[in-house]
Design a protein around this motif. Sequence first.
Motif, mmCIF file in Angstrom:
data_model
loop_
_atom_site.group_PDB
_atom_site.id
_atom_site.type_symbol
_atom_site.label_atom_id
_atom_site.label_comp_id
_atom_site.label_asym_id
_atom_site.label_seq_id
_atom_site.Cartn_x
_atom_site.Cartn_y
_atom_site.Cartn_z
ATOM 1 N N ALA A 24 -33.516 10.762 152.566
ATOM 2 C CA ALA A 24 -33.233 11.466 151.317
ATOM 3 C C ALA A 24 -34.464 12.180 150.783
ATOM 4 O O ALA A 24 -34.369 13.234 150.161
ATOM 5 N N SER A 25 -35.674 11.627 151.046
ATOM 6 C CA SER A 25 -36.950 12.114 150.515
ATOM 7 C C SER A 25 -36.754 12.549 149.069
ATOM 8 O O SER A 25 -36.306 11.768 148.247
ATOM 9 N N ARG A 26 -37.089 13.776 148.754
ATOM 10 C CA ARG A 26 -36.901 14.241 147.379
ATOM 11 C C ARG A 26 -35.835 15.336 147.315
ATOM 12 O O ARG A 26 -35.887 16.232 146.478
ATOM 13 N N GLY A 27 -34.854 15.245 148.193
ATOM 14 C CA GLY A 27 -33.841 16.281 148.273
ATOM 15 C C GLY A 27 -32.789 16.191 147.197
ATOM 16 O O GLY A 27 -32.702 15.228 146.437
ATOM 17 N N HIS A 28 -31.935 17.227 147.160
ATOM 18 C CA HIS A 28 -30.810 17.292 146.238
ATOM 19 C C HIS A 28 -29.531 16.859 146.955
ATOM 20 O O HIS A 28 -29.414 16.975 148.166
ATOM 21 N N GLN A 29 -28.574 16.362 146.188
ATOM 22 C CA GLN A 29 -27.257 16.065 146.725
ATOM 23 C C GLN A 29 -26.221 16.156 145.622
ATOM 24 O O GLN A 29 -26.548 16.039 144.432
ATOM 25 N N THR A 30 -24.985 16.392 146.032
ATOM 26 C CA THR A 30 -23.877 16.485 145.082
ATOM 27 C C THR A 30 -23.257 15.105 144.902
ATOM 28 O O THR A 30 -23.038 14.386 145.880
ATOM 29 N N VAL A 31 -22.972 14.746 143.645
ATOM 30 C CA VAL A 31 -22.354 13.449 143.346
ATOM 31 C C VAL A 31 -21.251 13.654 142.316
ATOM 32 O O VAL A 31 -21.121 14.738 141.724
ATOM 33 N N TRP A 32 -20.475 12.590 142.080
ATOM 34 C CA TRP A 32 -19.394 12.629 141.099
ATOM 35 C C TRP A 32 -19.792 11.801 139.887
ATOM 36 O O TRP A 32 -19.934 10.595 139.971
ATOM 37 N N MET A 33 -19.982 12.488 138.751
ATOM 38 C CA MET A 33 -20.354 11.831 137.499
ATOM 39 C C MET A 33 -19.132 11.640 136.612
ATOM 40 O O MET A 33 -18.186 12.426 136.658
ATOM 41 N N SER A 34 -19.162 10.598 135.793
ATOM 42 C CA SER A 34 -18.105 10.382 134.811
ATOM 43 C C SER A 34 -18.624 9.441 133.733
ATOM 44 O O SER A 34 -18.305 8.260 133.692
ATOM 45 N N HIS A 35 -19.473 9.983 132.851
ATOM 46 C CA HIS A 35 -20.072 9.110 131.832
ATOM 47 C C HIS A 35 -20.400 9.883 130.557
ATOM 48 O O HIS A 35 -20.679 11.078 130.587
ATOM 49 N N GLY A 36 -20.359 9.152 129.439
ATOM 50 C CA GLY A 36 -20.775 9.691 128.157
ATOM 51 C C GLY A 36 -22.101 9.092 127.727
ATOM 52 O O GLY A 36 -23.025 9.792 127.347
ATOM 53 N N ASP A 37 -22.211 7.754 127.813
ATOM 54 C CA ASP A 37 -23.478 7.091 127.495
ATOM 55 C C ASP A 37 -24.488 7.323 128.618
ATOM 56 O O ASP A 37 -24.121 7.638 129.746
ATOM 57 N N GLU A 38 -25.770 7.139 128.295
ATOM 58 C CA GLU A 38 -26.799 7.263 129.327
ATOM 59 C C GLU A 38 -27.976 6.342 129.015
ATOM 60 O O GLU A 38 -28.223 5.984 127.847
ATOM 61 N N ALA A 39 -28.701 5.945 130.045
ATOM 62 C CA ALA A 39 -29.891 5.108 129.880
ATOM 63 C C ALA A 39 -31.062 5.998 129.476
ATOM 64 O O ALA A 39 -31.361 6.979 130.159
ATOM 65 N N ILE A 40 -31.711 5.655 128.344
ATOM 66 C CA ILE A 40 -32.840 6.470 127.888
ATOM 67 C C ILE A 40 -34.162 5.703 127.958
ATOM 68 O O ILE A 40 -35.230 6.299 127.890
ATOM 69 N N ARG A 41 -34.096 4.381 128.063
ATOM 70 C CA ARG A 41 -35.311 3.574 128.269
ATOM 71 C C ARG A 41 -34.969 2.432 129.210
ATOM 72 O O ARG A 41 -34.032 1.686 128.962
ATOM 73 N N LEU A 42 -35.731 2.326 130.296
ATOM 74 C CA LEU A 42 -35.426 1.330 131.308
ATOM 75 C C LEU A 42 -36.075 -0.012 130.984
ATOM 76 O O LEU A 42 -37.116 -0.069 130.327
#
Length: 541
Positions: free
Chosen positions: A138-156
């Motif tokens: 994968a290195s630092r490449g791009h890929q297409t994914v399927w998202m379905s979310h409203g909330d998101e993580a802002i601090r780990l």
Amino acid sequence: MEKSLLSDISAAGGEKPVLILDFGSQYTHLITRRIRQLSILTVCINGTCPLAVIAALNPRVIILSGGPHSVHADGAPSFADGFLHYAEENGVPVLGICYGMQLLVQKLGGEVSIGVKHEYGKMEIAVVDESGFFGPEASRGHQTVWMSHGDEAIRLPEGFKVVARSVQGSVAAIEHPSKRFYGLQYHPEVTHSPKGMELLRHFLIDICGVPAEWKMEDVLEEQIKYVKSLVGPDDHVICGLSGGVDSTVAAMLVHKAIGDRLHCLFIDNGLLRFKERERVMACFKNDLHLPVTCTDASEQFLKKLKGVKDPERKRKIIGEEFIRVFEDFAPKVESKVGKRPAFLLQGTLYPDVIESCPPPGSGRTHSHTIKSHHNVGGLPHRMNLKLIEPLKLLFKDEVRRLGKILNVSESFLKRHPFPGPGLAVRVLGDVTEGNALNILREVDEIFIQAIKDAGLYDIIWQAFAVFLPVRSVGVQGDQRTHANAVVLRAITSEDGMTADWYYFDHKFLVDVVSKICNQVRGVNRVCQDITSKPPATVEWE
């Protein structure tokens, strides 16, 4: 409850599954399917089940599913207290998907907020840091994914790092390799994430070290052991054979385990397809060599169904009547062998359980009942027979593979599924009104024969006709008619959990409609159902 689930998993051919905790996502059971395609035993239970259930299952890996909830909502589902400590102490890798990732972040001290940039559908992500999770390719490449979310993580939480972000900058993947905790904000299990299967394979096999050893041969061996341990040496079993793949494979399996102590019964409930009784009984006798008793209970079933229009009530009535016929059959077996049968064998499948009731392992769920299958949610509370369901952790394609090992003929294994309630769920409304059942039988026979003649039967997962409780105006023989409307449905699928409609050639449809309207008295309008599942189900009721 824990003992029952452990028995089911042991009988499915393994004792250390990949365990999915279900928080209500529409894709949860697709995760199960995808991982089983890697030859890894996977089981799904309620996400809120007690920790003791999880520990008793001794999972190799735990996956937290997505879900429709926000982690901030009152009553939002969560895993049991002590779950994360259990996983870390026992070295069990945890992967959170979508809601599961947000839950992981929140419970470990991170922060999840209502997203400013909601992300739904196809989305580009980029791997932004070195990650064992994505693998070296994968290195630092791009890929297409399927998202379905409203909330998101802002601090780990402490020790986690972001390894992928969406093109909008949202956190798409996180990991804490030393704790073996991982999270994905997208759904790798859907086909809209093209590299999703590659990621799941790398995660489970390369990172987590799960052996890809789950084989149908092992399932068969474990099932036979399970049946022998459940059924005593002098006990007898009744099997309700429908003529479908599921009940037949179940019967062949149990017959291999206990021999002539299995007593098969084929019930003509008056809801069968055109000449189904004659065709099925001939197949049992000539091809499968199973001893089967046939009983005509059509009058009993149709009397109970008279005036009933609600589909759930139909299923409940049919489920109850099946059990009553089996219980009436038991004394006849007793008079023959000297002991009354104590068990009832059914070909219940995993999708039946999923759609009818909560997943095994807990009292409540965050998924909805789709419909009560007559052999699960349609069963009466009072039963004098104990159930044996050796296939209830398997999907349809897995049952077919099992049947092949049991030497069930290929032509039989490829038969299209037929619902247990039969034509009762294909005649919308009261099945006893007018000539509905006979009309539907004739229409269905013309449709299926045309599919066979066109060489399409093995390509299509399931095809059938539906009788609508409406009449339409037509013109036949230069005269006005006020006759019945029917619907033709044909779908493609892998396991029946999701499906798409089959694209027939225009000429095929023209010919079929012409035959139906010309040959079936009482039909002057034919429609085609072109709805996928979801939003529809396969059957209309």
